[in-house]
Design a protein around this motif. Structure first.
Motif, PDB file in Angstrom:
ATOM      1  N   LEU A  78      52.641  27.674  54.781  1.00  0.00           N
ATOM      2  CA  LEU A  78      53.164  28.075  53.482  1.00  0.00           C
ATOM      3  C   LEU A  78      52.106  27.817  52.430  1.00  0.00           C
ATOM      4  O   LEU A  78      51.376  26.821  52.500  1.00  0.00           O
ATOM      5  N   PRO A  80      51.086  26.518  48.702  1.00  0.00           N
ATOM      6  CA  PRO A  80      51.725  25.515  47.838  1.00  0.00           C
ATOM      7  C   PRO A  80      52.817  26.178  46.992  1.00  0.00           C
ATOM      8  O   PRO A  80      52.685  27.348  46.585  1.00  0.00           O
ATOM      9  N   GLU A  81      53.872  25.436  46.716  1.00  0.00           N
ATOM     10  CA  GLU A  81      55.042  26.003  46.045  1.00  0.00           C
ATOM     11  C   GLU A  81      54.742  26.605  44.678  1.00  0.00           C
ATOM     12  O   GLU A  81      55.489  27.462  44.202  1.00  0.00           O
ATOM     13  N   ASN A  84      52.507  32.088  44.768  1.00  0.00           N
ATOM     14  CA  ASN A  84      53.304  33.059  45.505  1.00  0.00           C
ATOM     15  C   ASN A  84      52.412  34.228  45.920  1.00  0.00           C
ATOM     16  O   ASN A  84      52.382  35.267  45.254  1.00  0.00           O
TER      17      ASN A  84
END
Length: 155
Positions: A78, A80-81, A84
């Protein structure tokens, strides 16, 4: 004839030797960051063995006349939050070829097999030393661009 195939435990010794060559070259460019651990090759062999047994890692070797000329290891992660990129990331940290003139042929084939193995990812991320001229040229040629650099110094 050259081919790309999944790495096996029998390839670890050669992979470690290729990485040792890379580590030696990298340590000349930045001796602080890439300073060799006393038992670096054994640690690397153990690490590669773990990765081969882990289902989340993609490990391939480039073989020419039964000789390993390079390898690539990727993992889908993923972002990093706070970012996007539109999906998952194929992170490629361990990626080297026996000789710099093999990037265009073997390097390209290795990246292509990871791209095909990870159709659900939005981007690939490849780690490359700032001094690694041939690898950097190759990565630019296949359409990648620099996203970040690390700066190292003593405290």
């Amino acid at each position: 004839m050259s081919s790309i195939r999944k790495a096996t435990i029998n390839n670890i010794e050669t992979m470690v030797l290729l990485y040792d060559q890379k580590r030696t070259e990298y340590s000349k460019a930045q001796p602080q960051f890439w300073k060799r651990a006393e038992n670096a090759n054994q640690i690397q062999a153990n690490w590669f063995k773990q990765l081969l047994e882990h289902k989340d890692y993609f490990c391939y070797v480039a073989e020419n006349n039964s000789q390993i000329d390079g390898f690539i290891i990727g993992r889908i992660v993923l972002a990093p939050e706070v970012y996007n990129p539109g999906g998952m990331t194929m992170m490629i940290d361990d990626f080297c070829v026996k000789d710099s003139n093999l990037w265009g042929l073997m390097g390209a084939k290795l990246v292509e097999v990871l791209r095909n193995a990870s159709k659900d990812v939005a981007q690939i991320l490849v780690v490359c030393g700032a001094h690694d001229k041939h690898k950097r040229q190759f990565l630019k040629k296949i359409g990648l661009s620099v996203a970040s650099e690390w700066y190292v110094g003593t405290i």
